[in-house]
Scaffold this active site. Structure first.
Site, short mmCIF file in Angstrom:
data_model
loop_
_atom_site.label_atom_id
_atom_site.label_comp_id
_atom_site.label_asym_id
_atom_site.label_seq_id
_atom_site.Cartn_x
_atom_site.Cartn_y
_atom_site.Cartn_z
N LYS A 115 0.81 -1.21 0.00
CA LYS A 115 0.00 0.00 0.00
C LYS A 115 0.84 1.27 0.00
O LYS A 115 0.45 2.28 -0.59
CB LYS A 115 -0.97 -0.01 1.19
N GLU A 200 -2.25 7.03 8.16
CA GLU A 200 -2.86 7.81 7.08
C GLU A 200 -3.95 8.70 7.66
O GLU A 200 -4.69 8.28 8.56
CB GLU A 200 -3.44 6.88 6.01
N ARG A 293 -7.68 -7.06 -9.47
CA ARG A 293 -8.48 -8.27 -9.68
C ARG A 293 -9.89 -7.83 -10.07
O ARG A 293 -10.20 -6.65 -10.06
CB ARG A 293 -8.55 -9.10 -8.40
#
Length: 458
Positions: A115, A200, A293
């Site tokens: 990430k 974050e 995906r």
């Protein structure tokens, strides 16, 4: 491509089988001991057992699954979503065995699966990202408080290798920080084999909006517009729709452009989803992550664009897909998807395994689609995700789609396991949802009005 092994189970395995049938491709299913009589096993042209019920000994056993592919002469492997779908090692092993990997390049999976690396790549592609910190390794927390102060409270502790809403904890005060980081690190080390985390900025009132992209693998890509995914519980989606209600056209265009830029920058191949956090107050957007995906909620996009994303994915891998221009992709009407779970909303959405004594959904109606991997009489086991079906509707506009959805939910009857049908009915009838005025914290704030009290009839 003549034969595809599906390295998955349940609803998505059945979905891939349908796409393969439409393309004239034979399928091979894999199954654990718990799934010996499962629907996807019966629908496939061939099936191979891959081990005991726990996922680590069956659906996550890449070596055994590839051995099954070679045994049955499969020339392609489709991973679906979850399990091994974003496992770089499995993708590379499939390619090394001479089996076509029906997914993005392994390098793309690796880049977006980390990430923090994904944030850096997004910045390089000109995509706005939220303020964040460096990564902190397991039990190495020097400078943590200073990093948190720079990011600002409230914040999220996020597992570097996490995804799908897993591996996140909210922290509101400095006093909660160390314990939250330690707990997230321990969980991440167990779940993702990577205990590193980062911090974050948490947007106080956030909408979760994602852009469906399709990369041609040559440095060009297109988008198939957006999906609104803000109705969530425990950071996991419950209802998705397209178009996103109340999203300004100019912002939609900028988000789509940013998503395509990222996909093109990565020379991305096939369907992927670029997820954004939208500050509902400031109406600004920031990169969240990219899922490499097919998504659970892909039928929403199929509903408004007319695409079959799984067929397109297979055709691209087989070399029979003709790149499409962005101008050729349009949308019509509105589509909404509800995820039906065997869970108890009154007990914090705790999974509710058991036998489906009754399982009656309004399949076959115009503009109503049911995607499922179970039938009446099947058992929902405690080993896997408790989602039992997806209910997808389309309408000429959002009010028409909502009306059709309410009718479909009213005619959905599930007995034998606790389920969230009544909860979903309450959500789609709530004035906030009808007005399109929801955010990712809305379910938790509104829970008392949405959840049937414990002990009441299911």
């Amino acid at each position: 491509m003549k034969r595809i092994l599906i390295a998955n189970r349940g609803e998505i395995a059945c979905r891939v089988i349908r796409a393969c049938r439409a393309l004239g491709i034979a399928t091979v299913a894999v199954y654990s001991e718990a799934d010996v009589n499962a629907l996807h096993v019966q629908l496939a042209d061939a099936a191979e057992p891959v081990g005991p019920a726990p996922s680590a000994q069956s659906y996550l056993d890449g070596e055994r699954i590839l051995a099954a592919a070679l045994k049955h002469g499969a020339d392609g492997v489709h991973p679906g979503y979850g399990f091994l779908s974003e496992n770089t090692g499995f993708a590379r092993a499939a390619e090394a065995a001479g089996i076509t990997w029906i997914g993005p390049r392994p390098d793309s999976i690796e880049d977006m699966g980390d990430k923090q690396r994904a944030r850096a790549i997004a910045e390089a592609a000109g995509v706005p990202v939220l303020p964040g910190s460096r990564r902190f390794a397991l039990d190495a927390l020097d400078g943590l408080e200073e990093a948190a102060a720079a990011v600002g409270y409230p914040l999220l502790v996020k597992a570097t290798g996490g995804g799908g809403g897993i591996g996140m904890r909210r922290v509101d005060t400095p006093e909660q920080l160390r314990a939250s980081v330690a707990a997230t690190q321990q969980m991440a080390a167990k779940a993702f084999k990577d205990g590193t985390v980062y911090l974050e900025r948490l947007v106080a009132r956030a909408r979760h909006i994602e852009i469906q992209v399709f990369g041609h693998g040559d440095g060009t890509a297109v988008h198939l517009f957006e999906r609104e995914c803000s109705v969530q519980r425990r950071f996991q989606k419950i209802i998705e729709e397209s178009p996103a209600p109340g999203l300004p056209d100019a912002m939609r265009a900028r988000m789509c452009e940013a998503a395509v830029a990222l996909a093109a920058h990565q020379r991305y191949r096939g369907p992927g989803t670029v997820e954004f956090i939208v500050d509902a107050d400031a109406m600004t957007f920031f990169f969240l992550e990219m899922n490499t995906r097919i998504q659970v909620e892909h039928p929403v996009t199929e509903g408004v664009t007319g695409w079959d994303l799984v067929q397109a994915q297979i055709r691209l891998a087989a070399g029979t897909f003709t790149p499409v221009a962005q101008e050729a992709i349009t949308t019509s009407g509105a589509a909404i998807e509800c995820r039906l779970y065997a869970e108890n909303p009154a007990k914090n959405f705790l999974p509710s395994p058991g036998r489906l004594e009754r399982f009656s959904l309004p399949d076959g109606r115009p503009h109503v689609r049911i995607d499922t991997g179970v039938r009446e009489g099947d058992t929902i086991t405690p080993y896997y995700d408790p989602m039992i079906a997806k209910l997808i509707v389309w309408g000429l506009d959002r009010p028409a789609a909502l009306a059709r959805l309410r009718e479909a939910l009213a005619d959905s009857h599930i007995e034998g396991v606790r389920n969230n049908v009544t909860f979903l009915e309450a959500v789609v009838a709530h004035p906030d949802f009808v007005a399109g005025d929801v955010d990712t914290g809305w379910v938790e704030r509104t829970r008392a009005a949405l959840v049937t009290p414990a002990g009441a009839p299911a």
